[in-house]
Design an enzyme around this catalytic site. Structure first.
Site, mmCIF file in Angstrom:
data_model
loop_
_atom_site.group_PDB
_atom_site.id
_atom_site.type_symbol
_atom_site.label_atom_id
_atom_site.label_comp_id
_atom_site.label_asym_id
_atom_site.label_seq_id
_atom_site.Cartn_x
_atom_site.Cartn_y
_atom_site.Cartn_z
ATOM 1 N N CYS A 2 0.837 -1.199 0.000
ATOM 2 C CA CYS A 2 0.000 0.000 0.000
ATOM 3 C C CYS A 2 0.871 1.248 0.000
ATOM 4 O O CYS A 2 2.058 1.203 0.271
ATOM 5 C CB CYS A 2 -0.868 -0.003 1.246
ATOM 6 S SG CYS A 2 -1.780 -1.533 1.451
ATOM 7 N N ARG A 27 3.256 1.622 -7.055
ATOM 8 C CA ARG A 27 3.276 0.494 -6.098
ATOM 9 C C ARG A 27 2.091 -0.429 -6.289
ATOM 10 O O ARG A 27 1.992 -1.485 -5.667
ATOM 11 C CB ARG A 27 3.261 1.049 -4.671
ATOM 12 C CG ARG A 27 4.479 1.906 -4.320
ATOM 13 C CD ARG A 27 4.223 2.748 -3.091
ATOM 14 N NE ARG A 27 4.207 1.967 -1.887
ATOM 15 C CZ ARG A 27 5.273 1.799 -1.076
ATOM 16 N NH1 ARG A 27 6.412 2.378 -1.393
ATOM 17 N NH2 ARG A 27 5.202 1.084 0.005
ATOM 18 N N TRP A 80 -3.480 -2.106 -1.509
ATOM 19 C CA TRP A 80 -3.235 -3.360 -2.240
ATOM 20 C C TRP A 80 -3.832 -4.440 -1.345
ATOM 21 O O TRP A 80 -3.262 -4.762 -0.311
ATOM 22 C CB TRP A 80 -1.749 -3.572 -2.457
ATOM 23 C CG TRP A 80 -1.412 -4.817 -3.213
ATOM 24 C CD1 TRP A 80 -1.319 -6.088 -2.709
ATOM 25 C CD2 TRP A 80 -1.118 -4.943 -4.611
ATOM 26 N NE1 TRP A 80 -0.988 -6.974 -3.710
ATOM 27 C CE2 TRP A 80 -0.858 -6.302 -4.872
ATOM 28 C CE3 TRP A 80 -1.034 -4.051 -5.646
ATOM 29 C CZ2 TRP A 80 -0.536 -6.784 -6.143
ATOM 30 C CZ3 TRP A 80 -0.698 -4.517 -6.911
ATOM 31 C CH2 TRP A 80 -0.458 -5.858 -7.155
ATOM 32 N N ASN A 104 -0.260 0.527 6.342
ATOM 33 C CA ASN A 104 0.383 -0.358 5.366
ATOM 34 C C ASN A 104 1.016 -1.473 6.180
ATOM 35 O O ASN A 104 1.693 -1.216 7.165
ATOM 36 C CB ASN A 104 1.458 0.431 4.595
ATOM 37 C CG ASN A 104 2.137 -0.436 3.541
ATOM 38 O OD1 ASN A 104 1.695 -1.561 3.285
ATOM 39 N ND2 ASN A 104 3.204 0.060 2.949
ATOM 40 N N GLY A 105 0.747 -2.740 5.792
ATOM 41 C CA GLY A 105 1.313 -3.876 6.524
ATOM 42 C C GLY A 105 0.200 -4.839 6.908
ATOM 43 O O GLY A 105 -0.887 -4.825 6.347
ATOM 44 N N GLU A 480 13.660 -22.256 -13.702
ATOM 45 C CA GLU A 480 13.386 -20.835 -13.451
ATOM 46 C C GLU A 480 14.617 -19.987 -13.761
ATOM 47 O O GLU A 480 14.514 -18.923 -14.382
ATOM 48 C CB GLU A 480 12.932 -20.638 -12.001
ATOM 49 C CG GLU A 480 12.695 -19.216 -11.593
ATOM 50 C CD GLU A 480 11.645 -18.485 -12.424
ATOM 51 O OE1 GLU A 480 10.913 -19.148 -13.175
ATOM 52 O OE2 GLU A 480 11.601 -17.240 -12.350
ATOM 53 N N LYS A 484 14.720 -17.022 -16.557
ATOM 54 C CA LYS A 484 15.156 -15.647 -16.272
ATOM 55 C C LYS A 484 16.211 -15.212 -17.285
ATOM 56 O O LYS A 484 16.172 -14.128 -17.841
ATOM 57 C CB LYS A 484 15.754 -15.549 -14.853
ATOM 58 C CG LYS A 484 14.780 -15.578 -13.722
ATOM 59 C CD LYS A 484 13.869 -14.391 -13.597
ATOM 60 C CE LYS A 484 12.577 -14.439 -14.311
ATOM 61 N NZ LYS A 484 11.559 -15.391 -14.090
ATOM 62 N N GLU A 487 14.707 -14.759 -20.812
ATOM 63 C CA GLU A 487 13.770 -13.628 -20.913
ATOM 64 C C GLU A 487 14.463 -12.295 -21.073
ATOM 65 O O GLU A 487 13.989 -11.419 -21.779
ATOM 66 C CB GLU A 487 12.942 -13.522 -19.622
ATOM 67 C CG GLU A 487 11.874 -14.510 -19.451
ATOM 68 C CD GLU A 487 10.962 -14.119 -18.310
ATOM 69 O OE1 GLU A 487 11.348 -14.334 -17.150
ATOM 70 O OE2 GLU A 487 9.886 -13.598 -18.587
ATOM 71 N N HIS A 503 21.407 -38.835 -20.716
ATOM 72 C CA HIS A 503 20.489 -39.467 -21.682
ATOM 73 C C HIS A 503 20.371 -38.636 -22.951
ATOM 74 O O HIS A 503 19.286 -38.485 -23.507
ATOM 75 C CB HIS A 503 19.114 -39.639 -21.019
ATOM 76 C CG HIS A 503 19.161 -40.531 -19.836
ATOM 77 N ND1 HIS A 503 19.244 -41.898 -19.934
ATOM 78 C CD2 HIS A 503 19.204 -40.245 -18.512
ATOM 79 C CE1 HIS A 503 19.311 -42.434 -18.721
ATOM 80 N NE2 HIS A 503 19.278 -41.460 -17.837
ATOM 81 N N LYS A 599 3.701 -8.403 -19.492
ATOM 82 C CA LYS A 599 3.686 -8.769 -18.078
ATOM 83 C C LYS A 599 2.553 -9.765 -17.795
ATOM 84 O O LYS A 599 2.690 -10.638 -16.970
ATOM 85 C CB LYS A 599 3.500 -7.526 -17.202
ATOM 86 C CG LYS A 599 3.549 -7.816 -15.704
ATOM 87 C CD LYS A 599 4.850 -8.484 -15.289
ATOM 88 C CE LYS A 599 4.847 -8.940 -13.850
ATOM 89 N NZ LYS A 599 5.980 -9.835 -13.532
HETATM 90 C C1 AGP Z 1 7.936 -14.973 -15.817
HETATM 91 O O1 AGP Z 1 9.188 -14.331 -15.668
HETATM 92 C C2 AGP Z 1 7.279 -14.653 -17.119
HETATM 93 N N1 AGP Z 1 7.129 -13.240 -17.223
HETATM 94 C C3 AGP Z 1 6.053 -15.468 -17.441
HETATM 95 O O2 AGP Z 1 6.519 -16.789 -17.639
HETATM 96 C C4 AGP Z 1 4.923 -15.546 -16.376
HETATM 97 O O3 AGP Z 1 5.379 -16.250 -15.253
HETATM 98 C C5 AGP Z 1 3.754 -16.310 -17.008
HETATM 99 O O4 AGP Z 1 3.285 -15.557 -18.089
HETATM 100 C C6 AGP Z 1 2.606 -16.556 -16.005
HETATM 101 O O5 AGP Z 1 2.103 -15.328 -15.572
HETATM 102 P P1 AGP Z 1 1.160 -15.307 -14.284
HETATM 103 O O6 AGP Z 1 1.988 -15.767 -13.127
HETATM 104 O O7 AGP Z 1 0.723 -13.885 -14.139
HETATM 105 O O8 AGP Z 1 0.006 -16.248 -14.547
#
Ligand code: AGP
Length: 604
Positions: A2, A27, A80, A104-105, A480, A484, A487, A503, A599
């Site tokens: 928040c 935020r 939030w 906030n918290g 993951e 990263k 991406e 394998h 996003k």
């Molecule tokens: C993660 O770094 C990516 N931007 C992407 O894989 C993301 O995790 C995926 O699109 C799922 O999004 P969500 O968690 O909002 O469902």
């Protein structure tokens, strides 16, 4: 996360509050409100959605002649949602009979406080934890007839994280403040005092600031601050760049969010870790009745968190758990049984494939649970139960703090299930709880770690690709880490189960193949070590991330020696995030908004 603002002085209170809340929009929020005090009157305005809705209310409110009344004191808030849906009633400020509060918290003991106040006849309007603060204050004021003492008594009763501003008709020219666990800054100039959750709203208003520390509380008038705790008042110069302020001084939102993980991990666990297990207020006692297995469904980073959850739910929850990629699940004509709990994971709560998978499960009559960061999103509105990750807005397209808080929620859920099934020894439960409590510290970034990732990044700007390898929960962590890197650096990388390299993929091993090996000391170390030796024997370039030095590694990122593999997990996560970020920066990429990505993927 928040946003809070406060003002006391003789200029345009409303303007500072609204402009200040606009500076805090980055935020993230779902509702907003301000309260104004002056000329023996106190007024409040709240609205759901964007700030423009609140401004419309203020501008259209002619009855109070609000436009030019001199309200000398005011507080404002962008919310939030963590407790209670995003509604006008739940928006801050929260009202007592003659006082307002913004917060906030998370007040961990709000339920006990609320029950006690209700037993004394106090009526609550909202579902929030925050509302207890203003009723507590007025209870103490009725008893003491002393606002300062009433505020002190109130703060003493609160457990949890908070940044609080309170105004009251009983003290018209004061703002009471308290800070513990959530950010709050006081700003001043010659004849005004300001409050804000971060620098941005103060730029252009305050000349000097005090960054409050945990345990600071007191009162301000237009030209004076009184701390109720022992405090040396050190005034700092205020920075002048709003852009920089929104990133709290970091270079990118992603970097800020990597560094925020320690704090949001604490928020994520607040009120959910008890003495003998974990607890979720959102889950009714009977929710798991007749549930014999769990199916997790998600995309991208959320899918990786789901994979970690599937290991932990079977290991700790002693319940069968499968994991599906949502875009695959939707078209595979899945067999769905009513005794399956369907769990979707999503940072945004708007991912099309995940949302459609959830609809399929609902249509098949399954119970559903969402792990999500955005309340009132499409997914949270549809799921039977939502466990919020409380990570605050995540602006970097590459997900970071969402992943760490999703993993924490799933870990706590696994423990919740295992404890409920009486499948775990007290010793194991206590060890897991002790480790969970240590995670925020594990996520605190040591400069030596960041410097190491920065130095190493210059070596990994080319080559014909990366393998990220790990075993058990370090396999989804490897996935993951690879995601990263892909991406934000646009270099090719693959996450792989370490035991699978022989394998086929090991055929790629040569000095141009970079292997990032996740080598936890506390889980299958000898197994992963032999996998890495096989790669090193074929001249692959190895970067080991481990607590233990590994003589065959060409590069080495050292993490702390710990006694639990999940502590290693979160330390390695930070190393992977920072390494990817530093490689991307060296390549000159847009870390926060990488090419081709959105996003939230709201289309198929
Ligand atoms: C993660 O770094 C990516 N931007 C992407 O894989 C993301 O995790 C995926 O699109 C799922 O999004 P969500 O968690 O909002 O469902």
């Amino acid at each position: 996360m928040c946003g809070i603002v406060g003002y006391i002085g003789q200029k345009d209170t409303k303007k500072f509050l609204i402009d200040g809340l606009k500076e805090l929009e980055y935020r993230g929020y779902d509702s907003a409100g301000i309260a104004l005090l002056g000329c023996d009157s106190i007024e409040v305005f709240k609205a759901v959605g964007k700030l423009v809705n609140l401004e419309d209310k203020l501008n259209n409110n002619s009855t109070l002649n609000i436009q030019n009344s001199t309200f000398s004191t005011g507080i404002g808030h962008t919310r939030w949602a963590t407790h209670g849906k995003p509604t006008e009633i739940n928006a801050h400020p929260h009202l007592g009979n003659y006082s307002f509060v913004v917060h906030n918290g998370i007040i961990e003991n709000y339920k006990e406080l609320k029950t006690s106040l209700q037993a004394n006849g106090v009526e609550f309007l909202s579902q929030t934890d925050t509302e207890v603060i203003v009723h507590l204050f007025e209870k103490h004021f009725e008893q003491t007839n002393d606002s300062a003492q009433a505020f002190k008594n109130t703060i003493k009763e609160l457990h949890g994280a908070y940044a609080i501003l309170l105004i009251t008709k009983s003290e018209q020219n004061k703002i009471f403040f308290a800070k513990s666990g959530s950010p709050m800054i006081i700003g001043k100039n010659s004849d005004e005092m300001f409050f804000a959750s971060s620098d941005a709203p103060l730029i252009g208003y305050a000349n000097e600031v005090i960054y409050l520390e945990d345990g600071d509380f007191g009162e301000v008038t237009q030209d004076n601050i009184s701390f109720y705790n022992e405090k040396k008042q050190i005034w700092n110069k205020l920075q002048t760049s709003k852009q920089l302020a929104q990133k709290n001084g970091f270079r990118f939102f992603m970097e800020k969010e990597i560094y925020e993980q320690s704090d949001v991990a604490s928020d994520c666990m607040l009120g959910r870790i008890k003495d003998n297990g974990t607890n979720f207020d959102e889950i009714e006692n009977s929710f798991f009745d007749n549930i014999f297995d769990i199916k997790i469904c998600a995309c991208g980073t959320s899918y990786h968190a789901g994979m970690v959850g599937s290991y932990l739910i079977e290991r700790l929850g002693k319940m069968r758990c499968s994991i599906e990629i949502a875009s695959e699940f939707r078209y595979k004509e899945p067999l769905l049984l009513k005794n399956t709990l369907f769990v979707v994971i999503s940072q945004s709560g708007e991912t099309a494939d995940t949302l459609e998978a959830l609809k399929m499960a609902k249509n098949a009559g399954l119970k559903t649970l969402a792990v999500c960061n955005v309340d009132n999103s499409s997914i949270t509105r549809l799921a039977d139960v939502t466990l919020l990750t409380r990570a605050g807005i995540e602006k970097g397209v590459a997900s970071t703090k969402a992943f760490s808080t999703q993993t924490l929620v799933l870990w706590m859920l696994a423990l919740y299930i295992g404890t409920k099934n009486k499948a775990l020894s007290d010793t194991l439960i206590q060890n897991e709880l002790h480790t969970l409590r240590a995670i925020p510290k594990a996520l605190k970034i040591e400069s030596i770690m960041h410097e190491k990732c920065k130095r190493l990044s210059k070596r990994y700007l080319h080559g014909h690709g990366f393998f990220f390898i790990g075993r058990d929960v370090f396999y989804p962590l490897a996935l993951e880490g690879a995601l990263k890197l892909k991406e934000i650096s646009y270099l090719h990388a693959e996450g792989y189960p370490a035991g699978e390299m022989k394998h086929g993929p090991i055929a790629l091993a040569d000095p141009e193949l970079f292997t990032i090996a996740l080598m936890p000391q506390n889980l299958l170390y000898d197994k992963i070590k032999s996998n890495v030796e096989e790669l090193s024997a074929r001249d692959s370039t190895i970067c080991s991330i481990s607590a233990l030095p590994f003589e065959l590694a060409d590069d080495f990122i050292q993490i702390n020696t710990t006694n639990h593999y999940m502590l290693e997990f979160f330390e390695m996560l930070v190393a992977l995030q920072l390494l990817s970020q530093e490689i991307s920066i060296r390549l000159g990429n847009d870390v926060d908004m990488p090419r081709n990505l959105a996003k939230s993927v709201t289309v198929e």
